[in-house]
Design a protein around this motif. Structure first.
Motif, PDB file in Angstrom:
ATOM      1  N   PRO A 175      -2.164  -3.596  -3.970  1.00 44.31           N
ATOM      2  CA  PRO A 175      -3.230  -2.941  -3.215  1.00 44.31           C
ATOM      3  C   PRO A 175      -3.816  -1.760  -3.986  1.00 44.31           C
ATOM      4  O   PRO A 175      -3.089  -0.957  -4.568  1.00 44.31           O
ATOM      5  N   GLY A 176      -5.130  -1.681  -3.974  1.00 40.55           N
ATOM      6  CA  GLY A 176      -5.838  -0.645  -4.700  1.00 40.55           C
ATOM      7  C   GLY A 176      -6.396  -1.124  -6.023  1.00 40.55           C
ATOM      8  O   GLY A 176      -7.278  -0.467  -6.598  1.00 40.55           O
ATOM      9  N   PHE A 177      -5.902  -2.266  -6.514  1.00 39.90           N
ATOM     10  CA  PHE A 177      -6.360  -2.799  -7.796  1.00 39.90           C
ATOM     11  C   PHE A 177      -7.172  -4.090  -7.625  1.00 39.90           C
ATOM     12  O   PHE A 177      -7.382  -4.815  -8.588  1.00 39.90           O
ATOM     13  N   GLU A 178      -7.643  -4.332  -6.406  1.00 39.74           N
ATOM     14  CA  GLU A 178      -8.436  -5.541  -6.158  1.00 39.74           C
ATOM     15  C   GLU A 178      -9.707  -5.574  -7.003  1.00 39.74           C
ATOM     16  O   GLU A 178     -10.169  -6.644  -7.420  1.00 39.74           O
ATOM     17  N   SER A 179     -10.288  -4.399  -7.274  1.00 36.54           N
ATOM     18  CA  SER A 179     -11.525  -4.354  -8.065  1.00 36.54           C
ATOM     19  C   SER A 179     -11.295  -4.844  -9.488  1.00 36.54           C
ATOM     20  O   SER A 179     -12.215  -5.384 -10.119  1.00 36.54           O
ATOM     21  N   VAL A 180     -10.071  -4.671  -9.992  1.00 37.40           N
ATOM     22  CA  VAL A 180      -9.774  -5.152 -11.347  1.00 37.40           C
ATOM     23  C   VAL A 180      -9.820  -6.670 -11.369  1.00 37.40           C
ATOM     24  O   VAL A 180     -10.347  -7.273 -12.309  1.00 37.40           O
TER      25      VAL A 180
END
Length: 383
Positions: free
Chosen positions: A10-15
């Motif tokens: 969670p929090g790295f979905e944009s990557v």
């Protein structure tokens, strides 16, 4: 890129979105991997494209220079190696042809001028650091040492490896295995075991567009240029960059300049051991050692490539390439376009690996610009 597999925290979905959006002509049909650790946790573990999964082992070429630099940094940290000692004090044969004053620091910062061998190196030599070292011992420098810097692309590993061997009685590959790879169970190898060969995916050549073909035709490399000498293109036969990693001799002997084989996951984990605590162990490098190896020793026009470059000691100071990174960020790219680094200031470790060569990928394929930025932004939001 289609059909992206793997996980992100969670929090790295944009990557994941950026990785999925990489254009088809960047990762191409050869496939690519991306792995990121943050404060010792694997937070991004992605792959996509034909023929590659998360466990695939790829030829990561000059990424091995980062592993080499780590071994040297550990030996300097231990007091075994002195950066300002002359190479010839360990390796007397190296003093020939005016090289007696070249120091280990000058070699590591690409300032020695010993970028290749007159007449070129044979395929057997290019796969074996000891054979390269034997040739380079009697080689004249191609410029006055320490007056300029230029990428010692295919030979720096042999030069440094010979110093390590003479100083310790062990090869850098053996020390890497014992002190780094095995303790951290890294899926990145300096000497690929035969039993892991089924996991290796062959390197794939560039598929140039007509415009790229025209550029290459209009910009031939002069056989007597520093660029040709440094990349062994003046040899007969000239250096085969794709065939290099596809050679079992290279994979087994692991010349330190470019013979490492592994996955993005494995190389990111190596840098995670530099970036901070990993598996309950403190960082491999203490702050003073890290600062010295990250400090810029060479910067400006590279007399080999003709482009602007910067070098620390073995590592590349990657804030010069990616401004969102801190000045302590260190790593190294690989010829197909791979990139890997540790940024201790943010606890990030990153590795992008690709199977097919990119067009003039140089210091990391251009998609790394977007990927690194997305990783840094995501890490800042989750800190």
């Amino acid at each position: 890129m289609t059909d992206v597999h793997g996980t992100v925290e969670p929090g790295f979905e944009s990557v994941r979105e950026v990785f999925a959006g990489i254009a088809a002509n960047e990762a191409r049909d050869g496939g690519a991997q991306l792995a990121v650790h943050h404060h010792g946790r694997l937070v991004v573990d992605l792959w996509g494209g034909d023929g590659v999964d998360g466990d695939s082992l790829l030829g990561l070429y000059s990424s091995s220079k980062g592993a080499m630099a780590l071994v040297v940094a550990l030996l300097v940290q231990d007091g075994v190696l002195d950066l300002d000692r002359e190479v010839a004090s360990w390796w007397p044969e190296f003093a020939a042809e005016g090289k007696e004053k070249i120091t280990l620091r000058q070699v590591l910062s690409h300032r020695a001028g010993v970028i290749g061998a007159d007449g070129g190196l044979t395929p057997e030599e290019i796969a074996d650091d000891r054979l390269i070292a034997a040739r380079l011992a009697g080689q004249r420098p191609f410029w006055e040492p320490d007056t300029a810097h230029g990428y010692h692309g295919t030979v720096i590993g042999a030069l440094v490896g010979e110093v390590v061997l003479r100083a310790t009685g062990r090869t850098a590959q053996e020390l890497y295995e014992e002190r780094v790879r095995a303790p951290y169970a890294l899926d990145y190898y300096l000497g690929l075991p035969e039993e892991l060969e089924p996991r290796f995916r062959t390197a794939l050549p560039l598929l140039p567009t007509p415009a790229q073909q025209a550029f290459l035709a209009e910009n031939p490399i002069a056989p007597d240029s520093f660029l040709a000498i440094a990349f062994n293109l003046h040899a007969d036969p000239p250096f085969d960059d794709v065939g290099y990693a596809n050679s079992r001799a290279v994979r087994a002997q692991a010349p330190l300049s470019g013979g490492g084989i592994g996955s993005a996951r494995g190389l990111s984990r190596m840098y995670a051991a530099i970036a901070g605590e990993l598996d309950g162990r403190p960082p491999l490098l203490v702050p003073g050692t890290l600062a010295e190896f990250a400090r810029i020793h060479s910067k400006g026009t590279d007399v080999v490539t003709g482009s602007e470059s910067a070098f620390g000691l073995g590592f590349v100071p990657l804030a010069t390439r990616y401004p969102s990174l801190s000045t302590t960020a260190i790593g190294h790219s690989g010829a197909p376009g791979s990139q890997a680094f540790a940024d201790p200031a943010t606890g990030l470790a990153y590795s992008y690996a690709r199977r097919r060569f990119g067009f003039l990928a140089g210091p990391g394929a251009p998609e790394n610009d977007r990927l690194v930025q997305s990783v840094v932004e995501a890490a800042a939001k989750t800190a």
